[in-house]
Structures are given as structure tokens and as C-alpha cells.
Design a protein around this motif. Structure first.
Motif, PDB file in Angstrom:
ATOM      1  N   THR A 114       0.814  -1.379   0.016  1.00  0.00           N
ATOM      2  CA  THR A 114       0.032  -0.140   0.005  1.00  0.00           C
ATOM      3  C   THR A 114       0.891   1.432   0.024  1.00  0.00           C
ATOM      4  N   SER A 115       2.089   1.311   0.553  1.00  0.00           N
ATOM      5  CA  SER A 115       3.029   2.283   0.570  1.00  0.00           C
ATOM      6  C   SER A 115       3.922   2.139  -0.812  1.00  0.00           C
ATOM      7  N   GLY A 116       3.622   1.495  -1.683  1.00  0.00           N
ATOM      8  CA  GLY A 116       4.199   1.421  -3.144  1.00  0.00           C
ATOM      9  C   GLY A 116       5.448   0.752  -3.393  1.00  0.00           C
ATOM     10  N   LYS A 117       6.024  -0.162  -2.125  1.00  0.00           N
ATOM     11  CA  LYS A 117       6.958  -0.628  -2.607  1.00  0.00           C
ATOM     12  C   LYS A 117       6.965  -1.925  -3.061  1.00  0.00           C
ATOM     13  N   THR A 118       7.652  -2.525  -4.070  1.00  0.00           N
ATOM     14  CA  THR A 118       7.466  -3.815  -4.656  1.00  0.00           C
ATOM     15  C   THR A 118       8.351  -4.914  -4.123  1.00  0.00           C
ATOM     16  N   VAL A 119       7.523  -6.044  -4.209  1.00  0.00           N
ATOM     17  CA  VAL A 119       8.041  -7.131  -3.519  1.00  0.00           C
ATOM     18  C   VAL A 119       7.369  -8.494  -4.367  1.00  0.00           C
ATOM     19  N   VAL A 120       8.383  -9.616  -4.231  1.00  0.00           N
ATOM     20  CA  VAL A 120       7.946 -10.615  -5.103  1.00  0.00           C
ATOM     21  C   VAL A 120       8.166 -11.931  -4.168  1.00  0.00           C
ATOM     22  N   THR A 121       7.464 -12.886  -4.083  1.00  0.00           N
ATOM     23  CA  THR A 121       7.561 -14.130  -3.171  1.00  0.00           C
ATOM     24  C   THR A 121       7.545 -15.325  -4.267  1.00  0.00           C
ATOM     25  N   PHE A 122       8.577 -16.277  -4.137  1.00  0.00           N
ATOM     26  CA  PHE A 122       8.782 -17.308  -4.931  1.00  0.00           C
ATOM     27  C   PHE A 122       9.352 -18.408  -4.216  1.00  0.00           C
ATOM     28  N   SER A 123       9.253 -19.499  -4.963  1.00  0.00           N
ATOM     29  CA  SER A 123      10.013 -20.789  -4.003  1.00  0.00           C
ATOM     30  C   SER A 123      10.821 -21.233  -5.025  1.00  0.00           C
ATOM     31  N   LEU A 124      12.133 -21.440  -4.444  1.00  0.00           N
ATOM     32  CA  LEU A 124      13.213 -21.981  -5.321  1.00  0.00           C
ATOM     33  C   LEU A 124      13.618 -23.604  -4.904  1.00  0.00           C
ATOM     34  N   ALA A 125      13.516 -24.237  -6.064  1.00  0.00           N
ATOM     35  CA  ALA A 125      13.632 -25.749  -5.729  1.00  0.00           C
ATOM     36  C   ALA A 125      15.311 -26.080  -5.738  1.00  0.00           C
ATOM     37  N   VAL A 126      15.819 -26.441  -4.755  1.00  0.00           N
ATOM     38  CA  VAL A 126      17.192 -26.463  -4.555  1.00  0.00           C
ATOM     39  C   VAL A 126      17.465 -28.143  -4.385  1.00  0.00           C
ATOM     40  N   GLU A 127      18.418 -28.749  -4.981  1.00  0.00           N
ATOM     41  CA  GLU A 127      18.801 -30.054  -5.079  1.00  0.00           C
ATOM     42  C   GLU A 127      19.782 -30.301  -4.077  1.00  0.00           C
ATOM     43  N   ASP A 187      14.665 -29.734  -2.215  1.00  0.00           N
ATOM     44  CA  ASP A 187      13.871 -28.946  -1.035  1.00  0.00           C
ATOM     45  C   ASP A 187      13.393 -27.482  -1.856  1.00  0.00           C
ATOM     46  N   TYR A 188      12.156 -27.276  -1.265  1.00  0.00           N
ATOM     47  CA  TYR A 188      11.471 -26.031  -2.089  1.00  0.00           C
ATOM     48  C   TYR A 188      11.599 -24.763  -1.063  1.00  0.00           C
ATOM     49  N   VAL A 189      12.431 -23.855  -1.245  1.00  0.00           N
ATOM     50  CA  VAL A 189      12.667 -22.669  -0.206  1.00  0.00           C
ATOM     51  C   VAL A 189      12.131 -21.563  -0.666  1.00  0.00           C
ATOM     52  N   PRO A 190      11.050 -21.169   0.299  1.00  0.00           N
ATOM     53  CA  PRO A 190      10.338 -19.943   0.134  1.00  0.00           C
ATOM     54  C   PRO A 190      11.432 -18.591   0.208  1.00  0.00           C
ATOM     55  N   CYS A 191      11.116 -17.848  -0.719  1.00  0.00           N
ATOM     56  CA  CYS A 191      11.976 -16.814  -0.895  1.00  0.00           C
ATOM     57  C   CYS A 191      11.175 -15.335  -1.074  1.00  0.00           C
ATOM     58  N   GLU A 192      12.007 -14.178  -0.711  1.00  0.00           N
ATOM     59  CA  GLU A 192      11.310 -12.954  -0.775  1.00  0.00           C
ATOM     60  C   GLU A 192      12.156 -11.872  -1.257  1.00  0.00           C
ATOM     61  N   ALA A 193      11.785 -11.206  -2.099  1.00  0.00           N
ATOM     62  CA  ALA A 193      12.788  -9.915  -2.491  1.00  0.00           C
ATOM     63  C   ALA A 193      11.943  -8.672  -2.746  1.00  0.00           C
ATOM     64  N   TRP A 194      12.478  -7.515  -2.496  1.00  0.00           N
ATOM     65  CA  TRP A 194      11.948  -6.190  -2.529  1.00  0.00           C
ATOM     66  C   TRP A 194      12.880  -5.423  -3.395  1.00  0.00           C
ATOM     67  N   GLY A 195      12.095  -4.327  -3.845  1.00  0.00           N
ATOM     68  CA  GLY A 195      12.690  -3.290  -4.768  1.00  0.00           C
ATOM     69  C   GLY A 195      13.172  -3.610  -6.104  1.00  0.00           C
ATOM     70  N   LYS A 196      14.435  -3.144  -6.239  1.00  0.00           N
ATOM     71  CA  LYS A 196      15.117  -3.464  -7.621  1.00  0.00           C
ATOM     72  C   LYS A 196      15.102  -5.014  -7.891  1.00  0.00           C
ATOM     73  N   THR A 197      15.459  -5.769  -6.845  1.00  0.00           N
ATOM     74  CA  THR A 197      15.769  -7.110  -6.827  1.00  0.00           C
ATOM     75  C   THR A 197      14.486  -7.905  -7.214  1.00  0.00           C
ATOM     76  N   ALA A 198      13.329  -7.507  -6.652  1.00  0.00           N
ATOM     77  CA  ALA A 198      11.856  -7.825  -7.082  1.00  0.00           C
ATOM     78  C   ALA A 198      11.713  -7.571  -8.443  1.00  0.00           C
ATOM     79  N   GLU A 199      11.990  -6.399  -9.009  1.00  0.00           N
ATOM     80  CA  GLU A 199      11.633  -6.185 -10.204  1.00  0.00           C
ATOM     81  C   GLU A 199      12.425  -6.808 -11.384  1.00  0.00           C
ATOM     82  N   LEU A 200      13.850  -7.234 -11.026  1.00  0.00           N
ATOM     83  CA  LEU A 200      14.517  -7.869 -11.860  1.00  0.00           C
ATOM     84  C   LEU A 200      14.309  -9.313 -12.004  1.00  0.00           C
ATOM     85  N   LEU A 201      13.674  -9.790 -10.706  1.00  0.00           N
ATOM     86  CA  LEU A 201      13.276 -11.276 -10.861  1.00  0.00           C
ATOM     87  C   LEU A 201      11.814 -11.434 -11.512  1.00  0.00           C
TER      88      LEU A 201
END
Length: 129
Positions: free
Chosen positions: A19-32, A39-53
Motif C-alpha cells: 500500500t506504500s508503493g514498495k515492490t515485492v515478490v515471493t517465490f519458491s526455489l527448488a534446490v537439489e 527442497d523447496y525454499v520460500p524466498c522474498e525479494a524487495w525493490g530493484k531485486t524484485a523488479e529484476l526477478l
């Protein structure tokens, strides 16, 4: 704390805004693991990193991530008195490794294909061994 993982994304990454305008992504990474289990690892990224992903990473792409492990707990709303613990990786940086099978490699942040290539570029004074 610090964690580094390489794995494949389990679905397309969709960006959201708070609601404050910050960008965020959540995703799972399958790691062998070394024992071939995944293992399926939950991940979260904000800002420019989220935009790149969200722009460059799609389902099945291989990425390297560096970040911090975040552990949180909350009371289970369905079972009074029960605490639920969650673990995720808060991503600080990413490395694009490879596109999903059948797609071309976009880029890699590693300037050398092998350790031998790296060693050939360094003088003997710069080698760590």
C-alpha cells in the motif's frame, strides 16, 4: 546470518506492490541436495531485486540467490495456543544462471567458465592457494 543457494524457480514470478508503493515478490526455489532430494525454499525479494526477478526470471529458470534466513512465528488462528513457525530467505542479490531447458541462457554474472579460466587470468601472487 547469510545464505547462498542455486536452484530453479517453481513458477513464474509475479510482482506486487504494498500500500506504500514498495515492490515485492515471493517465490519458491527448488534446490537439489547432494542426495538428489529437492527442497523447496520460500524466498522474498524487495525493490530493484524484485523488479529484476519479475522481469527476467520465469518458471524453471536457474538462479543463484544470496540473502538472509528469516524465521518468524505466529499463533495458529485455527488452533488456540499453537504456534506456527515459518522460514524464508530474504534475497539481497541474484545471479542469472540459466533459462529453463530448451531456452537460451540469458546471462551469468560469472566472468569465467571454469576455475582454470580464472586461474589463467590471475598472477601467482593473487591466487588464494
Amino acid at each position: 546470518n547469510s545464505v547462498s543457494l542455486i536452484g530453479r524457480t517453481t513458477k513464474n514470478i509475479e510482482i506486487r506492490s504494498t500500500t506504500s508503493g514498495k515492490t515485492v515478490v515471493t517465490f519458491s526455489l527448488a534446490v537439489e541436495r547432494t542426495d538428489k532430494k529437492v527442497d523447496y525454499v520460500p524466498c522474498e525479494a524487495w525493490g530493484k531485486t524484485a523488479e529484476l526477478l519479475s522481469t527476467y526470471v520465469h518458471k524453471g529458470d536457474q538462479v543463484g540467490i544470496e540473502g538472509q534466513i528469516v524465521v518468524s512465528s505466529y499463533d495458529d488462528p485455527n488452533i488456540p495456543g499453537k504456534k506456527v513457525t515459518s522460514v524464508k530467505v530474504l534475497v539481497n542479490s541474484i545471479t542469472f544462471c540459466a533459462k529453463a531447458k530448451g531456452k537460451e541462457v540469458v546471462e551469468t554474472s560469472n566472468a569465467f567458465d571454469t576455475v582454470d579460466d580464472l586461474v589463467n587470468q590471475l598472477s601467482s601472487d593473487e591466487l588464494p592457494f
